[in-house]
Scaffold this active site. Structure first.
Site, PDB file in Angstrom:
ATOM      1  N   LYS A   3     159.688  98.701 110.546  1.00  0.00           N
ATOM      2  CA  LYS A   3     159.360  97.401 111.152  1.00  0.00           C
ATOM      3  C   LYS A   3     158.331  97.663 112.261  1.00  0.00           C
ATOM      4  O   LYS A   3     158.037  98.792 112.605  1.00  0.00           O
ATOM      5  CB  LYS A   3     160.603  96.773 111.785  1.00  0.00           C
ATOM      6  N   GLY A  33     152.652 101.544 102.819  1.00  0.00           N
ATOM      7  CA  GLY A  33     152.553 100.634 103.972  1.00  0.00           C
ATOM      8  C   GLY A  33     152.256 101.394 105.247  1.00  0.00           C
ATOM      9  O   GLY A  33     151.345 101.039 106.016  1.00  0.00           O
ATOM     10  N   ASP A  60     160.451 105.351  96.117  1.00  0.00           N
ATOM     11  CA  ASP A  60     159.957 104.490  95.033  1.00  0.00           C
ATOM     12  C   ASP A  60     158.916 105.194  94.161  1.00  0.00           C
ATOM     13  O   ASP A  60     158.658 104.764  93.040  1.00  0.00           O
ATOM     14  CB  ASP A  60     159.337 103.208  95.612  1.00  0.00           C
ATOM     15  N   GLU A  66     165.791  96.847  91.669  1.00  0.00           N
ATOM     16  CA  GLU A  66     166.025  95.704  92.570  1.00  0.00           C
ATOM     17  C   GLU A  66     164.904  94.676  92.521  1.00  0.00           C
ATOM     18  O   GLU A  66     165.117  93.499  92.801  1.00  0.00           O
ATOM     19  CB  GLU A  66     166.189  96.206  94.012  1.00  0.00           C
TER      20      GLU A  66
HETATM   21  O1  F6P Z   1     160.563 101.590 100.163  1.00  0.00           O
HETATM   22  C1  F6P Z   1     161.773 102.257 100.246  1.00  0.00           C
HETATM   23  C2  F6P Z   1     162.938 101.304 100.125  1.00  0.00           C
HETATM   24  O2  F6P Z   1     164.118 102.069 100.090  1.00  0.00           O
HETATM   25  C3  F6P Z   1     162.867 100.344  98.945  1.00  0.00           C
HETATM   26  O3  F6P Z   1     163.242 100.952  97.735  1.00  0.00           O
HETATM   27  C4  F6P Z   1     163.790  99.254  99.418  1.00  0.00           C
HETATM   28  O4  F6P Z   1     163.429  98.025  98.832  1.00  0.00           O
HETATM   29  C5  F6P Z   1     163.551  99.211 100.902  1.00  0.00           C
HETATM   30  O5  F6P Z   1     163.010 100.455 101.275  1.00  0.00           O
HETATM   31  C6  F6P Z   1     164.774  98.921 101.727  1.00  0.00           C
HETATM   32  O6  F6P Z   1     164.398  98.749 103.033  1.00  0.00           O
HETATM   33  P1  F6P Z   1     165.438  98.694 104.242  1.00  0.00           P
HETATM   34  O7  F6P Z   1     165.742 100.121 104.619  1.00  0.00           O
HETATM   35  O8  F6P Z   1     164.694  97.975 105.303  1.00  0.00           O
HETATM   36  O9  F6P Z   1     166.664  97.984 103.784  1.00  0.00           O
END
Ligand code: F6P
Length: 360
Positions: free
Chosen positions: A79, A118, A142, A237
């Site tokens: 974030k 990102g 990913d 997901e």
């Molecule tokens: O990009 C890595 C990841 O683990 C994704 O697979 C998943 O959608 C996301 O981060 C989850 O993010 P957070 O840790 O904010 O729940």
């Protein structure tokens, strides 16, 4: 060419297994060259903090136990983009100047950023604006970064998802159930595809291949006709509903992530086949596990090569793994070359050859 004496390292974006192995490799190789390594805490958040959150990393604080440790000893954040930093009033503020100033305060000659697409986009932009000498190391469970066959963390996530299928199969067979496993993969289905093959799934659903429940139901019926009393379905997901809607969940802190498509798929399969279904959402256990050997090896190779790039004065490069070699590519090209699952690629062909259905 300037001879660097003091370099920084930060981990940014979601954590994953193998980050500590990369940090250890950087400290080790830099130590051989006589350089000092400064670990910046919590990704770009550490650069925005005052005083800047950092500590010296030396070989005594980065021993081989780090190979075995999930997460990142530096901390991280996914974030607080410094270019659009969320403010309490709901607005965003460009704090990139502060992040660049934070980097300067540390008196660093170069920076190694470990991140996914990102994070690398943000770091590359900070580097461009602030004249920061940047080298990147790819990490993402990913595995969707371009120009590298491997990113740190993917292998361990696949191993965890495979283990989940291993654990689901006996209980599925005992209760004559259809088990649906939802795995991570923001926008890309690499984890579902690899774990589905390794764990013997009957159906793999990925965002890159549109599906219909009717076709999934047909596969389950055909297993039943052949005498099988259970089925395993793995779904990424980021798969959408049949109507094309993303399934997301609101999280505390005002953000939202993918989550919940497994329950939709489970319910629809139940309706279409009459089978008893159960759903497991694997979540963050895919991120925090003990790193698999392959992640440790890749992270170590990437860390050493990243330091060697700095020693050679080669910046704005991301280390990568291609054709059994550690190589390096422009960060901008890696970010631009987003790597989705190729519906015609070798693993999809393999899965089809094994009789696994994609619901298409
Ligand atoms: O990009 C890595 C990841 O683990 C994704 O697979 C998943 O959608 C996301 O981060 C989850 O993010 P957070 O840790 O904010 O729940």
């Amino acid at each position: 060419m300037m001879n660097p004496r003091r370099i920084g390292i930060l981990t940014s974006g979601g954590d994953c297994a193998g980050l500590n192995a990369a940090i250890r490799a950087v400290v080790s190789r830099a130590g051989q060259l006589g350089w000092q390594v400064v670990g910046i805490a919590n990704g770009t958040a550490g650069l925005l903090a005052r005083p800047v959150e950092s500590r010296i990393l030396d070989r005594s604080s980065t021993d081989s136990s780090m190979l075995r440790q999930g997460g990142t000893v530096l901390g991280t954040t996914n974030k607080g983009d410094p270019f659009a930093f969320p403010m309490p009033d709901g607005g965003v503020l460009d704090r990139s100047d502060e992040a660049i100033e934070g980097f300067r305060e540390l008196g660093l000659d170069a920076l190694i950023g470990v991140g996914g697409d990102g994070s690398l986009r943000i770091l590359a932009e900070l580097a461009r604006l602030g004249g920061i000498k940047l080298v990147a190391i790819p990490k993402t469970i990913d595995n969707d970064l371009g120009l590298t066959e491997v990113s740190i963390g993917h292998e361990t996530a696949v191993a965890t998802a495979t283990m989940a299928l291993d654990h689901l199969q006996p209980t599925a067979a005992s209760h004559s159930r259809v088990m649906v496993l939802e795995v991570m993969g923001r926008d890309a289905g690499h984890i579902a595809l690899a774990a589905g093959i390794a764990g013997g799934a009957d159906v793999i659903l990925v965002p890159e291949i549109p599906y219909r429940i009717e076709r999934v139901a047909e596969k389950i019926e055909s297993l039943r006709t052949a005498g099988r009393n259970f089925a395993l379905v793995i779904v990424a997901e980021s798969v959408a509903t049949e109507a094309g809607e993303a399934v997301t969940m609101s999280r505390s802190g005002g953000t939202s992530t993918f989550g919940g498509i497994g329950h939709y798929i489970g319910a629809r399969i139940g309706e279409a086949t009459g089978a008893e279904t159960r759903v497991t959402v694997l979540g963050h256990v895919q991120r925090g596990g003990t790193p698999e050997p392959r992640d440790r090896v890749m992270a170590s190779a990437f860390g050493v090569h990243a330091v060697d790039l700095i020693a050679a004065g080669r910046y704005d490069r991301m280390v990568a793994w291609r054709n059994r070699e550690v190589v390096d590519v422009p960060i901008a090209d890696a970010i631009a070359g987003y790597q989705a699952v190729d519906p015609q690629g070798p693993l999809v062909r393999t899965a089809r050859g094994l009789g696994i259905a994609f619901g298409d």
